[in-house]
Design a protein around this motif. Structure first.
Motif, PDB file in Angstrom:
ATOM      1  N   GLY A  60       0.906  -1.064  -0.002  1.00 40.40           N
ATOM      2  CA  GLY A  60      -0.075  -0.196   0.037  1.00 40.40           C
ATOM      3  C   GLY A  60       0.764   1.391  -0.081  1.00 40.40           C
ATOM      4  N   GLN A 111       8.436  -6.672   4.576  1.00 40.75           N
ATOM      5  CA  GLN A 111       8.514  -6.747   6.057  1.00 40.75           C
ATOM      6  C   GLN A 111       9.089  -5.374   6.388  1.00 40.75           C
ATOM      7  OE1 GLN A 111       7.155  -8.065   8.416  1.00 40.75           O
ATOM      8  NE2 GLN A 111       8.272  -7.757  10.189  1.00 40.75           N
ATOM      9  N   ARG A 132       6.744  -2.502   6.210  1.00 39.60           N
ATOM     10  CA  ARG A 132       5.864  -2.392   7.067  1.00 39.60           C
ATOM     11  C   ARG A 132       6.362  -1.849   8.527  1.00 39.60           C
ATOM     12  NH1 ARG A 132       3.970  -8.336   6.328  1.00 39.60           N
ATOM     13  NH2 ARG A 132       2.435  -8.253   4.728  1.00 39.60           N
ATOM     14  N   LEU A 133       7.646  -2.353   8.695  1.00 34.01           N
ATOM     15  CA  LEU A 133       8.411  -1.844  10.129  1.00 34.01           C
ATOM     16  C   LEU A 133       8.661  -0.248   9.774  1.00 34.01           C
ATOM     17  CD1 LEU A 133       9.834  -2.650  12.492  1.00 34.01           C
ATOM     18  CD2 LEU A 133      11.684  -2.838  11.242  1.00 34.01           C
ATOM     19  N   LYS A 145       6.819   1.694   8.204  1.00 31.35           N
ATOM     20  CA  LYS A 145       5.364   2.437   8.472  1.00 31.35           C
ATOM     21  C   LYS A 145       5.013   2.428   9.808  1.00 31.35           C
ATOM     22  CE  LYS A 145       1.744   2.696   5.496  1.00 31.35           C
ATOM     23  NZ  LYS A 145       0.788   2.160   4.635  1.00 31.35           N
ATOM     24  N   ALA A 146       5.132   1.296  10.501  1.00 32.66           N
ATOM     25  CA  ALA A 146       4.920   1.191  11.941  1.00 32.66           C
ATOM     26  C   ALA A 146       5.758   2.419  12.960  1.00 32.66           C
ATOM     27  CB  ALA A 146       5.261  -0.054  12.609  1.00 32.66           C
ATOM     28  N   THR A 189       4.369   6.000  11.563  1.00 33.30           N
ATOM     29  CA  THR A 189       2.995   6.643  11.958  1.00 33.30           C
ATOM     30  C   THR A 189       2.628   5.973  13.294  1.00 33.30           C
ATOM     31  OG1 THR A 189       1.937   4.349  11.104  1.00 33.30           O
ATOM     32  CG2 THR A 189       2.146   6.232   9.590  1.00 33.30           C
ATOM     33  N   LEU A 190       3.028   4.951  13.714  1.00 31.54           N
ATOM     34  CA  LEU A 190       2.628   4.621  15.161  1.00 31.54           C
ATOM     35  C   LEU A 190       3.866   5.522  16.135  1.00 31.54           C
ATOM     36  CD1 LEU A 190       1.740   0.960  15.255  1.00 31.54           C
ATOM     37  CD2 LEU A 190       0.357   2.988  14.856  1.00 31.54           C
ATOM     38  N   LEU A 230      16.795   5.776  19.649  1.00 29.61           N
ATOM     39  CA  LEU A 230      15.554   6.325  19.631  1.00 29.61           C
ATOM     40  C   LEU A 230      15.737   7.660  19.955  1.00 29.61           C
ATOM     41  CD1 LEU A 230      13.565   3.405  21.278  1.00 29.61           C
ATOM     42  CD2 LEU A 230      13.407   4.131  18.888  1.00 29.61           C
ATOM     43  N   GLN A 232      12.438  -7.445  16.383  1.00 32.33           N
ATOM     44  CA  GLN A 232      11.405  -7.326  17.314  1.00 32.33           C
ATOM     45  C   GLN A 232      11.656  -6.448  18.568  1.00 32.33           C
ATOM     46  OE1 GLN A 232       8.533  -8.686  17.409  1.00 32.33           O
ATOM     47  NE2 GLN A 232       8.766  -9.596  15.241  1.00 32.33           N
ATOM     48  N   ILE A 235      10.559  -2.903  17.737  1.00 24.35           N
ATOM     49  CA  ILE A 235       9.159  -2.738  17.910  1.00 24.35           C
ATOM     50  C   ILE A 235       8.769  -2.550  19.224  1.00 24.35           C
ATOM     51  CG2 ILE A 235       6.830  -3.932  17.507  1.00 24.35           C
ATOM     52  CD1 ILE A 235       8.253  -5.484  15.233  1.00 24.35           C
ATOM     53  N   VAL A 236       9.361  -3.418  19.976  1.00 22.23           N
ATOM     54  CA  VAL A 236       9.099  -3.418  21.534  1.00 22.23           C
ATOM     55  C   VAL A 236       9.551  -2.157  22.234  1.00 22.23           C
ATOM     56  CG1 VAL A 236       9.378  -4.336  23.810  1.00 22.23           C
ATOM     57  CG2 VAL A 236       8.907  -5.840  21.861  1.00 22.23           C
ATOM     58  N   LEU A 237      10.843  -1.705  21.760  1.00 16.70           N
ATOM     59  CA  LEU A 237      11.081  -0.530  22.523  1.00 16.70           C
ATOM     60  C   LEU A 237      10.518   0.887  21.922  1.00 16.70           C
ATOM     61  CD1 LEU A 237      15.209  -1.459  23.047  1.00 16.70           C
ATOM     62  CD2 LEU A 237      13.333  -1.662  24.603  1.00 16.70           C
ATOM     63  N   LEU A 268       7.738   1.221  19.927  1.00 21.74           N
ATOM     64  CA  LEU A 268       6.232   1.339  20.030  1.00 21.74           C
ATOM     65  C   LEU A 268       5.745   1.068  21.423  1.00 21.74           C
ATOM     66  CD1 LEU A 268       5.349  -0.301  16.655  1.00 21.74           C
ATOM     67  CD2 LEU A 268       6.260   2.069  16.983  1.00 21.74           C
ATOM     68  N   SER A 269       6.441   0.872  22.326  1.00 25.48           N
ATOM     69  CA  SER A 269       5.773   0.606  23.893  1.00 25.48           C
ATOM     70  C   SER A 269       5.284   1.998  24.162  1.00 25.48           C
ATOM     71  CB  SER A 269       6.941   0.017  24.621  1.00 25.48           C
ATOM     72  OG  SER A 269       6.659   0.244  25.931  1.00 25.48           O
ATOM     73  N   LEU A 288       2.873  -6.773  11.873  1.00 26.91           N
ATOM     74  CA  LEU A 288       4.153  -7.003  12.007  1.00 26.91           C
ATOM     75  C   LEU A 288       4.503  -8.148  12.772  1.00 26.91           C
ATOM     76  CD1 LEU A 288       5.348  -3.256  12.805  1.00 26.91           C
ATOM     77  CD2 LEU A 288       6.237  -4.652  11.187  1.00 26.91           C
ATOM     78  N   TYR A 313       1.782  -8.649  20.713  1.00 25.82           N
ATOM     79  CA  TYR A 313       0.724  -7.676  21.423  1.00 25.82           C
ATOM     80  C   TYR A 313      -0.831  -8.401  21.578  1.00 25.82           C
ATOM     81  CZ  TYR A 313       3.301  -3.468  22.011  1.00 25.82           C
ATOM     82  OH  TYR A 313       4.479  -2.560  22.429  1.00 25.82           O
ATOM     83  N   ARG A 349      12.039   5.856  29.280  1.00 23.12           N
ATOM     84  CA  ARG A 349      13.257   5.875  28.789  1.00 23.12           C
ATOM     85  C   ARG A 349      14.217   5.797  29.474  1.00 23.12           C
ATOM     86  NH1 ARG A 349      13.205   7.680  23.320  1.00 23.12           N
ATOM     87  NH2 ARG A 349      15.166   6.971  23.369  1.00 23.12           N
TER      88      ARG A 349
END
Lengths: 219, 219
Positions: A11, A45, A48-49, A51-52, A55-56, A88, A184, A187-189, A191-192, B145, B149, B201
């Motif tokens: 997309g 993949q 997708r990462l 975008k996450a 956006t997130l 980050l 992973q 993603i955790v660190l 997007l948490s 992803l 969760y 953080r």
DNA sequence: CAGGGAAGATACTGCCACTATCCAGTAGCT
DNA sequence: AGCTACTGGATAGTGGCAGTATCTTCCCTG
């Protein structure tokens, strides 16, 4: 697959895929000719990462590039976690001086509060950590506003933050040394924070509604 | 005081003060002549609040205007808290369709997870709440992803979010019906998130460092 | 062997948060 | 009264960011 199919699958517009490649967020496809390249599942993949994270996670393109670079250089678990933690972006950064000097008193008072807090929590972080500086800046601004953020208050929040960090690290380390670890862990660190913020807002909404329902006085 | 002194007192450039006035974030000074106005302490405080909301809270100028508008319309405690809760921007907003339709399954699965969570936490929020929609969007992306969760995971975070919201509301309501209520409530509700993020953080950094120190294997 | 993609480079766009310039119109000093 | 520094208000310009569009060259496929 060709770029058009990659675009269709994710997309993401073709022009944007090219943009991410230019910016170093996405590796090039395997070139099969001067004007043709082949993309694989790893590109799907990765998109997708991206975008996450944007956006997130609310990361900028530049920050996303830095974070993804650490993912690609992952060696062992601990190093990877540390690298991501520092890659980050820090939510609050010190202002560009200017009026910073005017309020040396507030500045040092805020710094002292931060040091007290770190000591009280027995946190092992260097005084030069960007997070320490960010927190100091934030407390200085809050002091100017006469907001109620005394150390006692902060400790209650810090305890909760500590619990959250423990949950995060448990999850990030659960992928210990597997090839997918770094991804992973990111993603955790990364997007948490946004996830927690969403949950907090939801909980806040609940509490506000309960207050309103408890004593529906005026109106 | 004149605008130049207001600028000097707050460290905000004159041009920016004018900009905030144009955008409706700052009330006009009391005009003493066609080309002269008098500003007071309330303008100093308002500028500090604007700076805090934008730099610490990360709010856009438009969002800040909306939030400040609710501050100025404050009636009673409960209404004010509710208004602020809804005036604050939601961190995650649904994408612009496009590829949303392609994944109706992930969408509904995410929506079901959110409903389960709200039921498990016994939260009283309408299904149409922007926070619910934001959380649904976030979970959908995380599902794509293959991030871990699941609802069980989420509940642990939700419990902590609930504790934080309780702390926030206690503080926000402590100024009950005082004239400063609305302003302090905004500070608490809008800046609690960034503060918590900073603490999280910091706690994360501590945990990562401890892991690294515990078993300094390779290198 | 014609046509449609594809790749890469470069240029353009829209939004945002300011920042600068311009134009009268005073305030206050002399 | 005259001069100057400053003011409010309007309008225009800037710089950064995140894409989006265009252009050229190339070559795989039907």
């Amino acid at each position: 697959m060709k770029i058009s199919e990659l675009s269709r699958r994710t997309g993401v517009p073709v022009a944007s895929i090219k943009y991410f490649r230019r910016e170093g967020l996405l590796p090039a496809g395997r070139a099969t000719a001067a004007t043709l390249a082949e993309y694989g599942e790893e590109h799907v993949q990765r998109l997708r990462l991206i975008k996450a994270l944007t956006t997130l996670g609310g990361l900028s393109i530049a920050a996303t590039r830095d974070v993804l670079a650490t993912v690609d250089q992952a060696e062992n678990t601990d190093k990877t976690l540390e690298a991501i933690s520092y890659a980050l972006p820090v939510p609050v950064t010190a202002a560009s001086a200017g009026d910073a000097d005017r309020d040396a008193a507030a500045e040092s008072a805020a710094a002292a509060d931060v040091m007290d807090l770190i000591a009280a929590m027995d946190w092992q972080v260097p005084g030069t950590s960007p997070h320490v500086r960010g927190l100091t800046t934030a407390l200085r601004e809050l002091r100017r506003l006469d907001a109620d953020y005394r150390p006692e208050r902060l400790v209650a929040y810090a305890e909760l933050a500590h619990s959250i960090a423990r949950l995060d690290l448990e999850r990030a380390a659960a992928f210990d040394d597997s090839p997918a670890l770094a991804e992973q862990a990111v993603i955790v660190l990364a997007l948490s924070g946004p996830m927690l913020e969403l949950l907090r807002r939801l909980a806040q909404e609940d509490q506000v509604r309960r207050r309103g329902a408890d004593h529906p006085d005026a109106e």
